[in-house]
Design an enzyme around this catalytic site. Structure first.
Site, PDB file in Angstrom:
ATOM      1  N   ARG A   1     -70.534 -38.463 -29.093  1.00 17.72           N
ATOM      2  CA  ARG A   1     -71.746 -37.633 -29.125  1.00 17.72           C
ATOM      3  C   ARG A   1     -72.875 -38.301 -28.330  1.00 17.72           C
ATOM      4  O   ARG A   1     -73.632 -37.629 -27.630  1.00 17.72           O
ATOM      5  CB  ARG A   1     -72.174 -37.338 -30.573  1.00 17.72           C
ATOM      6  CG  ARG A   1     -71.170 -36.428 -31.310  1.00 17.72           C
ATOM      7  CD  ARG A   1     -71.723 -35.906 -32.631  1.00 17.72           C
ATOM      8  NE  ARG A   1     -72.791 -34.950 -32.438  1.00 17.72           N
ATOM      9  CZ  ARG A   1     -72.605 -33.636 -32.305  1.00 17.72           C
ATOM     10  NH1 ARG A   1     -71.397 -33.114 -32.324  1.00 17.72           N
ATOM     11  NH2 ARG A   1     -73.637 -32.837 -32.148  1.00 17.72           N
TER      12      ARG A   1
ATOM     13  N   GLU B   1     -60.080 -30.866 -36.517  1.00 20.43           N
ATOM     14  CA  GLU B   1     -60.061 -30.273 -35.173  1.00 20.43           C
ATOM     15  C   GLU B   1     -58.885 -30.802 -34.347  1.00 20.43           C
ATOM     16  O   GLU B   1     -58.297 -30.060 -33.552  1.00 20.43           O
ATOM     17  CB  GLU B   1     -61.395 -30.560 -34.466  1.00 20.43           C
ATOM     18  CG  GLU B   1     -62.554 -29.828 -35.121  1.00 20.43           C
ATOM     19  CD  GLU B   1     -63.919 -30.219 -34.560  1.00 20.43           C
ATOM     20  OE1 GLU B   1     -64.920 -29.672 -35.047  1.00 20.43           O
ATOM     21  OE2 GLU B   1     -63.985 -31.063 -33.638  1.00 20.43           O
TER      22      GLU B   1
ATOM     23  N   THR C   1     -77.082 -31.371 -27.564  1.00 23.23           N
ATOM     24  CA  THR C   1     -76.443 -30.050 -27.499  1.00 23.23           C
ATOM     25  C   THR C   1     -76.984 -29.223 -26.339  1.00 23.23           C
ATOM     26  O   THR C   1     -76.220 -28.590 -25.609  1.00 23.23           O
ATOM     27  CB  THR C   1     -76.670 -29.301 -28.829  1.00 23.23           C
ATOM     28  OG1 THR C   1     -76.149 -30.097 -29.902  1.00 23.23           O
ATOM     29  CG2 THR C   1     -75.975 -27.951 -28.825  1.00 23.23           C
TER      30      THR C   1
ATOM     31  N   TYR D   1     -65.020 -22.332 -34.804  1.00 26.45           N
ATOM     32  CA  TYR D   1     -66.483 -22.372 -34.981  1.00 26.45           C
ATOM     33  C   TYR D   1     -66.930 -21.671 -36.271  1.00 26.45           C
ATOM     34  O   TYR D   1     -68.082 -21.258 -36.376  1.00 26.45           O
ATOM     35  CB  TYR D   1     -67.183 -21.758 -33.762  1.00 26.45           C
ATOM     36  CG  TYR D   1     -67.176 -22.677 -32.556  1.00 26.45           C
ATOM     37  CD1 TYR D   1     -67.960 -23.836 -32.531  1.00 26.45           C
ATOM     38  CD2 TYR D   1     -66.409 -22.401 -31.436  1.00 26.45           C
ATOM     39  CE1 TYR D   1     -67.970 -24.691 -31.431  1.00 26.45           C
ATOM     40  CE2 TYR D   1     -66.413 -23.250 -30.334  1.00 26.45           C
ATOM     41  CZ  TYR D   1     -67.199 -24.388 -30.337  1.00 26.45           C
ATOM     42  OH  TYR D   1     -67.210 -25.219 -29.246  1.00 26.45           O
TER      43      TYR D   1
ATOM     44  N   HIS E   1     -67.298 -30.112 -25.955  1.00 28.42           N
ATOM     45  CA  HIS E   1     -67.429 -30.180 -27.410  1.00 28.42           C
ATOM     46  C   HIS E   1     -67.328 -31.634 -27.866  1.00 28.42           C
ATOM     47  O   HIS E   1     -66.707 -32.462 -27.197  1.00 28.42           O
ATOM     48  CB  HIS E   1     -66.300 -29.371 -28.073  1.00 28.42           C
ATOM     49  CG  HIS E   1     -66.253 -29.520 -29.570  1.00 28.42           C
ATOM     50  ND1 HIS E   1     -67.150 -28.887 -30.397  1.00 28.42           N
ATOM     51  CD2 HIS E   1     -65.440 -30.252 -30.381  1.00 28.42           C
ATOM     52  CE1 HIS E   1     -66.875 -29.216 -31.656  1.00 28.42           C
ATOM     53  NE2 HIS E   1     -65.847 -30.047 -31.674  1.00 28.42           N
TER      54      HIS E   1
ATOM     55  N   ASN F   1     -72.400 -25.756 -22.611  1.00 31.72           N
ATOM     56  CA  ASN F   1     -72.874 -27.139 -22.460  1.00 31.72           C
ATOM     57  C   ASN F   1     -71.733 -28.119 -22.140  1.00 31.72           C
ATOM     58  O   ASN F   1     -71.751 -29.266 -22.557  1.00 31.72           O
ATOM     59  CB  ASN F   1     -73.654 -27.564 -23.713  1.00 31.72           C
ATOM     60  CG  ASN F   1     -72.845 -27.390 -24.989  1.00 31.72           C
ATOM     61  OD1 ASN F   1     -71.694 -26.976 -24.947  1.00 31.72           O
ATOM     62  ND2 ASN F   1     -73.443 -27.713 -26.118  1.00 31.72           N
TER      63      ASN F   1
ATOM     64  N   ARG G   1     -73.215 -33.736 -20.691  1.00 29.29           N
ATOM     65  CA  ARG G   1     -73.875 -32.427 -20.795  1.00 29.29           C
ATOM     66  C   ARG G   1     -75.022 -32.303 -19.789  1.00 29.29           C
ATOM     67  O   ARG G   1     -75.257 -31.228 -19.244  1.00 29.29           O
ATOM     68  CB  ARG G   1     -74.344 -32.198 -22.234  1.00 29.29           C
ATOM     69  CG  ARG G   1     -73.175 -31.777 -23.139  1.00 29.29           C
ATOM     70  CD  ARG G   1     -73.545 -31.775 -24.597  1.00 29.29           C
ATOM     71  NE  ARG G   1     -72.579 -31.010 -25.401  1.00 29.29           N
ATOM     72  CZ  ARG G   1     -72.585 -30.983 -26.717  1.00 29.29           C
ATOM     73  NH1 ARG G   1     -73.493 -31.663 -27.402  1.00 29.29           N
ATOM     74  NH2 ARG G   1     -71.683 -30.282 -27.369  1.00 29.29           N
TER      75      ARG G   1
ATOM     76  N   LYS H   1     -65.265 -27.046 -21.866  1.00 33.00           N
ATOM     77  CA  LYS H   1     -65.456 -25.621 -22.149  1.00 33.00           C
ATOM     78  C   LYS H   1     -65.189 -24.761 -20.905  1.00 33.00           C
ATOM     79  O   LYS H   1     -65.206 -25.260 -19.782  1.00 33.00           O
ATOM     80  CB  LYS H   1     -66.874 -25.402 -22.701  1.00 33.00           C
ATOM     81  CG  LYS H   1     -67.098 -26.151 -24.034  1.00 33.00           C
ATOM     82  CD  LYS H   1     -68.438 -25.823 -24.667  1.00 33.00           C
ATOM     83  CE  LYS H   1     -68.600 -26.568 -25.995  1.00 33.00           C
ATOM     84  NZ  LYS H   1     -69.842 -26.181 -26.725  1.00 33.00           N
TER      85      LYS H   1
ATOM     86  N   PHE I   1     -75.935 -16.956 -32.707  1.00 32.41           N
ATOM     87  CA  PHE I   1     -75.229 -17.170 -31.444  1.00 32.41           C
ATOM     88  C   PHE I   1     -73.701 -17.136 -31.592  1.00 32.41           C
ATOM     89  O   PHE I   1     -72.978 -17.315 -30.609  1.00 32.41           O
ATOM     90  CB  PHE I   1     -75.658 -18.492 -30.800  1.00 32.41           C
ATOM     91  CG  PHE I   1     -75.420 -19.729 -31.642  1.00 32.41           C
ATOM     92  CD1 PHE I   1     -74.180 -20.348 -31.688  1.00 32.41           C
ATOM     93  CD2 PHE I   1     -76.465 -20.272 -32.393  1.00 32.41           C
ATOM     94  CE1 PHE I   1     -73.966 -21.486 -32.456  1.00 32.41           C
ATOM     95  CE2 PHE I   1     -76.255 -21.409 -33.175  1.00 32.41           C
ATOM     96  CZ  PHE I   1     -75.004 -22.018 -33.203  1.00 32.41           C
TER      97      PHE I   1
HETATM   98  P1  ADP Z   1     -72.751 -29.507 -30.975  1.00 32.07           P
HETATM   99  O1  ADP Z   1     -71.703 -28.889 -30.069  1.00 32.07           O
HETATM  100  O2  ADP Z   1     -73.689 -30.411 -30.225  1.00 32.07           O
HETATM  101  O3  ADP Z   1     -72.167 -30.155 -32.210  1.00 32.07           O
HETATM  102  P2  ADP Z   1     -73.506 -27.277 -32.683  1.00 32.07           P
HETATM  103  O4  ADP Z   1     -72.358 -27.678 -33.555  1.00 32.07           O
HETATM  104  O5  ADP Z   1     -74.846 -27.116 -33.314  1.00 32.07           O
HETATM  105  O6  ADP Z   1     -73.678 -28.290 -31.449  1.00 32.07           O
HETATM  106  O7  ADP Z   1     -73.160 -25.911 -31.972  1.00 32.07           O
HETATM  107  C1  ADP Z   1     -71.851 -25.643 -31.517  1.00 32.07           C
HETATM  108  C2  ADP Z   1     -71.948 -25.029 -30.138  1.00 32.07           C
HETATM  109  O8  ADP Z   1     -72.593 -23.767 -30.236  1.00 32.07           O
HETATM  110  C3  ADP Z   1     -72.787 -25.808 -29.126  1.00 32.07           C
HETATM  111  O9  ADP Z   1     -72.057 -26.839 -28.492  1.00 32.07           O
HETATM  112  C4  ADP Z   1     -73.189 -24.721 -28.157  1.00 32.07           C
HETATM  113  O10 ADP Z   1     -72.108 -24.402 -27.272  1.00 32.07           O
HETATM  114  C5  ADP Z   1     -73.390 -23.536 -29.086  1.00 32.07           C
HETATM  115  N1  ADP Z   1     -74.768 -23.396 -29.540  1.00 32.07           N
HETATM  116  C6  ADP Z   1     -75.431 -24.173 -30.438  1.00 32.07           C
HETATM  117  N2  ADP Z   1     -76.681 -23.725 -30.638  1.00 32.07           N
HETATM  118  C7  ADP Z   1     -76.816 -22.622 -29.860  1.00 32.07           C
HETATM  119  C8  ADP Z   1     -77.876 -21.684 -29.616  1.00 32.07           C
HETATM  120  N3  ADP Z   1     -79.055 -21.796 -30.248  1.00 32.07           N
HETATM  121  N4  ADP Z   1     -77.650 -20.691 -28.736  1.00 32.07           N
HETATM  122  C9  ADP Z   1     -76.469 -20.545 -28.117  1.00 32.07           C
HETATM  123  N5  ADP Z   1     -75.413 -21.389 -28.290  1.00 32.07           N
HETATM  124  C10 ADP Z   1     -75.587 -22.413 -29.147  1.00 32.07           C
HETATM  125 MG    MG Z   2     -71.145 -29.308 -33.748  1.00 29.34          MG
END
Ligand code: ADP
Ligand code: MG
Length: 139
Positions: free
Chosen positions: A87, A128, A93, A51, A117, A114, A104, A11, A59
């Site tokens: 993962r 994707e 996350t 997204y 992805h 974080n 992460r 990222k 968010f």
């Molecule tokens: P992951 O990337 O672990 O699959 P998610 O798909 O739930 O997590 O979320 C996508 C991305 O959105 C996360 O990697 C993170 O960058 C961001 N994100 C998720 N939850 C939050 C939150 N509560 N506040 C801000 N950013 C968030």
């Molecule tokens: Mg995700």
């Protein structure tokens, strides 16, 4: 034997902080094979599309903003059980909850920024991967 695939992005903030090299080293160390890779920058429309599943989350706009703030490195990784393996390897996350030594935990700055992805299913890994890469960009 070929494994399955997952899609990752390094990222923008992690790229900006100089973590591209260390994260690529971790990818190799974890036994993930790079099938495709590019240095690129998402447009706002591309980030909104990528997204889209999160479009109703509070968010979403902030995430799109941060994901378009600078260049990223996108890559397709191959390994047995790639989606879950990746993962597990990158950690939770929220970097604050990610296990020590995970990508992460090592390179994440915040829940939003974080570091990397990881796809959440084999089906989404294919969607994707197709989002970023044509057939002739895969090896
Ligand atoms: P992951 O990337 O672990 O699959 P998610 O798909 O739930 O997590 O979320 C996508 C991305 O959105 C996360 O990697 C993170 O960058 C961001 N994100 C998720 N939850 C939050 C939150 N509560 N506040 C801000 N950013 C968030
Ligand atoms: Mg995700």
């Amino acid at each position: 034997m070929a494994g399955s695939i997952t899609l990752t992005m390094i990222k923008p903030l992690a790229v900006q902080k100089g973590f591209t090299g260390p994260i690529l080293a971790k990818i190799a160390e974890g036994g993930f094979k790079i099938i495709a890779m590019k240095y690129t920058r998402l447009s706002v429309n591309q980030a909104r599309k990528f997204y889209e599943v999160h479009k109703d989350r509070p968010f979403y706009d902030s995430l799109v903003n941060s994901m378009t703030s600078g260049p990223i490195v996108a890559a397709i990784l191959e390994k047995e059980n790639a989606v879950q393996a990746w993962r597990d390897y990158i950690g939770a996350t929220n970097p604050a909850n990610a296990a020590p030594g995970t990508i992460r935990a090592l390179y994440g700055t915040s829940l939003e920024a974080n570091a990397v992805h990881g796809s959440d299913s084999d089906e989404n890994a294919i969607i994707e991967g197709d989002f970023f890469f044509s057939k002739m960009e895969r090896f």
